[in-house]
Structure formats: structure tokens, C-alpha cells
Design a protein around this motif. Structure first.
Motif, PDB file in Angstrom:
ATOM      1  N   ILE A  69       0.833  -1.212   0.000  1.00 38.05           N
ATOM      2  CA  ILE A  69       0.000   0.000   0.000  1.00 38.05           C
ATOM      3  C   ILE A  69       0.862   1.255   0.000  1.00 38.05           C
ATOM      4  N   ALA A  70       2.177   1.105   0.224  1.00 34.87           N
ATOM      5  CA  ALA A  70       3.128   2.230   0.140  1.00 34.87           C
ATOM      6  C   ALA A  70       2.717   3.407   1.018  1.00 34.87           C
ATOM      7  N   GLY A  71       2.179   3.112   2.179  1.00 35.30           N
ATOM      8  CA  GLY A  71       1.838   4.170   3.114  1.00 35.30           C
ATOM      9  C   GLY A  71       0.555   4.911   2.805  1.00 35.30           C
ATOM     10  N   LYS A  72      -0.248   4.429   1.862  1.00 38.43           N
ATOM     11  CA  LYS A  72      -1.533   5.074   1.572  1.00 38.43           C
ATOM     12  C   LYS A  72      -2.614   4.351   2.382  1.00 38.43           C
ATOM     13  N   TYR A  73      -2.891   4.874   3.543  1.00 37.60           N
ATOM     14  CA  TYR A  73      -3.871   4.272   4.444  1.00 37.60           C
ATOM     15  C   TYR A  73      -5.265   4.691   3.973  1.00 37.60           C
ATOM     16  N   TYR A  74      -6.079   3.677   3.603  1.00 37.92           N
ATOM     17  CA  TYR A  74      -7.322   3.995   2.899  1.00 37.92           C
ATOM     18  C   TYR A  74      -8.332   2.884   3.134  1.00 37.92           C
ATOM     19  N   TYR A  75      -9.467   3.021   2.466  1.00 42.07           N
ATOM     20  CA  TYR A  75     -10.502   1.999   2.545  1.00 42.07           C
ATOM     21  C   TYR A  75     -10.056   0.710   1.850  1.00 42.07           C
ATOM     22  N   GLY A  76     -10.735  -0.381   2.203  1.00 42.53           N
ATOM     23  CA  GLY A  76     -10.612  -1.603   1.434  1.00 42.53           C
ATOM     24  C   GLY A  76     -11.485  -1.521   0.194  1.00 42.53           C
ATOM     25  N   GLU A  77     -11.662  -2.641  -0.465  1.00 45.38           N
ATOM     26  CA  GLU A  77     -12.484  -2.674  -1.676  1.00 45.38           C
ATOM     27  C   GLU A  77     -13.926  -2.295  -1.348  1.00 45.38           C
ATOM     28  N   ASP A  78     -14.529  -1.471  -2.198  1.00 43.62           N
ATOM     29  CA  ASP A  78     -15.937  -1.087  -2.069  1.00 43.62           C
ATOM     30  C   ASP A  78     -16.246  -0.456  -0.713  1.00 43.62           C
TER      31      ASP A  78
END
Length: 333
Positions: A69-78
Motif C-alpha cells: 500500500i506504500a503508506g496510503k492508508y485507505y478503505y478496502g475494496e468497495d
């Protein structure tokens, strides 16, 4: 994209004028003389050693992300779940994990944020004095990261103490074109712009294309700070392998204990799903009494006849609040 306005050598008096304008400003070298900045200039280990002098041993929730994820903390799929793991660790353990990751390529990324300095690192604020506000500080540490575009309901001074930060900002009036995600299922408390936080997708987010190029951008080095007024959307990229930031949140124009966001949420349940014509009528009343584009709603009367619509201080704030609480308890007006 355009650069954010800058100022060198900001004084408290100059900052008063900046706050009144409610526009972001880069404050170059505002905290360049801080001991923590000097420690960070030597090495990540030196900065961590400096912080550990103040450590009380408290635990915190840190984000751990897989290398991909290279440090991009985000939602999972959908929008189901998230792409990182929250772990409860002690402050020293979090620092150790960050330092270990710097030595081992392919390690998980680590992000520890919003740590109240007075609780985790008492004594830090006495050595690293913020010259413009007197509120408590928060600490953010980690590897390279990309924080999704979001807004805060508080004014903010963000001070880089290690590494580099790139801020990308959108004004509040762009909100309707940012494709905002859920307000109660978020990474860290605030809703995010799905369009501004994702790869370009004009088919999915066509309105965002109208504001994409109008973003304001600032690159901050250690010792630099950014004044960020409340409600401005901002994405933050920490671009060095090791990054540290100290920030200050406060409401610069608060007249009492109640936050505007509370009024927004109450309006959602009281007004948002009424018929369009009725919403338009309430909008006219909000404009007249709250937003006041034409001035005070009782400007045609002598000040002594303004009643509870006179100045909020010293008494009218409490009177209106008592009236609101009376209504919320179910009594009729």
C-alpha cells in the motif's frame, strides 16, 4: 495547481490578521529553532531518542500497512473495511517499529498520529514553544505516507519537525464536487474526498475535474508550518522515509462550548429530508439569521431592541443555549 501564500517571521499580531482572512498560509521557519527539529536534522534515531526522554509509557493505536500500500492508508475494496491494521502498542514500541522499518526494505509501514503531547510527552511543550497559540500540541510520526483528502472542524497549525510534507488543499466551496465518503465510517474520524484521494477517474468523478486544477499546494521542510483554517480540505503526503509533525487544533472564533459541526448534524435530521420547497424556505431563514450576507437581521432597529440577537457576550449566548436545550428536551417553543 497554485502555490499557497507564504509569510516569514510571523508575529502574533500578524497572525491575528491571517486568522481573520480564513485563508491558508505557509509560515516559513516558524519553529526552526525547536530542539526537536535540531534532533531530527541529525537522524531519525536522534529524534526518537529526544522524544523518549519525555515518554510516560502510554499505549496508542498505530496504523500498520502492508508494503504494497506504500503508506496510503485507505478503505478496502468497495469501502468495506480498511487496507491497514490498527495495533495497540506503547509509544516506545511504535518508535522502535518505525526505526526498524527504515533498516529493512519491504517492511510494513507504520503511522502513529494525533498523540496529545501533554499526555504522552510531558515537558516537550516547555522545550518546543509554539509562538502563536497556547493550546495543546499533538504529535504525528511515521514512514512515508499519503493521508486521504479530508477536512477538520478546527483551525490548525501544522509544524514539520522531520522529513518533508506536501499539502494539497481544496476550499470549502469545492465540497459538492469532491465526492465525499461516509461521515461515520472513516479512517481517523473525518470523512474523506473519494475523488481527490483516488487515481484520476473522470468517468466516475466527473465534477471533480472542474476543481482538480484549482488545488493549492505547499511543500514544507523541517521548521516550516502551515496555518490551515477549519473546513479546508487537505491531503498530506509525507515524502521522506521518516517524517514527524506537531500540530495544534483550536477554534479561533469560539464564543462558547458548542461547535458549528453540532449544528450541522442537528440540521441534517431536522431539515435535510424535508421537501425541496421547504428546504429552500429554511435556507432563506438560515441566510437571514445565521450567515447574514446583508448584515445584522435587526439592523433596522436600535441596538437596545435586538434582544437575544444582540452581542453573544456576556449574556445572550447562554440565553439562546438554554432555549435550544429546552427545545431539545421536547418542549414546544
Amino acid at each position: 495547481m497554485a502555490a499557497i501564500a507564504e509569510q516569514q517571521g510571523c508575529t502574533p499580531e500578524a497572525f491575528d490578521a491571517i486568522k481573520e482572512a480564513c485563508r491558508p498560509v505557509v509560515l516559513r521557519n516558524l519553529v526552526a529553532d525547536w530542539p526537536v527539529v535540531e534532533a531530527g536534522s541529525r537522524s531519525p534515531q536522534s529524534l526518537c531518542d529526544y522524544l523518549l526522554r519525555f515518554d510516560t509509557g502510554r499505549t496508542l493505536d498505530a496504523f500498520f500497512g502492508a508494503p504494497e500500500i506504500a503508506g496510503k492508508y485507505y478503505y478496502g475494496e468497495d469501502l468495506d473495511g480498511f487496507n491497514f491494521e490498527r495495533r495497540t502498542v506503547r509509544f516506545a514500541e511504535a518508535l522502535g517499529a518505525i526505526l526498524d522499518g527504515l533498516k529493512t526494505p519491504g517492511s510494513p509501514t507504520v503511522y502513529a498520529g494525533s498523540l496529545t503531547v501533554d499526555d504522552y510527552l510531558p515537558g516537550f511543550a516547555r522545550e518546543n514553544v509554539m509562538p502563536l497559540v497556547t493550546v495543546g500540541a499533538r504529535l504525528w510520526l511515521g514512514h512515508a505516507s499519503n493521508v486521504a483528502v479530508h477536512y477538520d472542524a478546527m483551525d490548525n497549525i501544522a509544524c514539520v519537525v522531520a522529513g518533508r510534507r506536501r499539502f494539497t488543499l481544496y476550499p470549502p466551496e469545492a465540497t459538492g464536487k469532491l465526492y465525499v465518503g461516509p461521515i461515520d465510517h472513516t479512517m481517523a474520524g473525518q470523512p474523506v474526498s473519494l475523488a481527490a484521494s483516488s487515481p484520476p477517474d473522470p468517468a466516475r468523478y466527473p465534477l471533480f475535474e472542474e476543481v482538480r486544477a484549482s488545488a493549492l499546494v505547499a511543500e514544507l521542510e523541517p521548521g516550516d508550518a502551515l496555518y490551515l483554517p477549519k473546513l479546508w480540505w487537505h491531503g498530506i503526503e509525507a515524502t521522506a522515509p521518516f517524517n514527524g509533525l506537531v500540530n495544534y487544533w483550536w477554534d479561533g472564533f469560539r464564543a462558547g462550548p458548542d461547535a458549528p459541526y453540532t449544528a450541522l448534524l442537528l440540521s441534517m435530521i431536522a431539515i435535510a429530508e424535508r421537501p425541496p420547497a421547504e428546504r429552500a424556505a429554511w435556507k432563506a431563514y438560515f441566510d437571514h439569521y445565521v450567515f447574514r450576507p446583508d448584515g445584522h437581521p435587526l439592523r433596522h432597529l436600535p441596538p437596545g431592541k435586538h434582544g437575544i440577537l444582540g452581542p453573544l457576550k456576556p449574556d445572550n449566548y447562554g440565553r439562546i443555549r438554554a432555549w435550544v436545550m429546552h427545545l431539545l428536551r421536547g418542549f414546544n417553543a
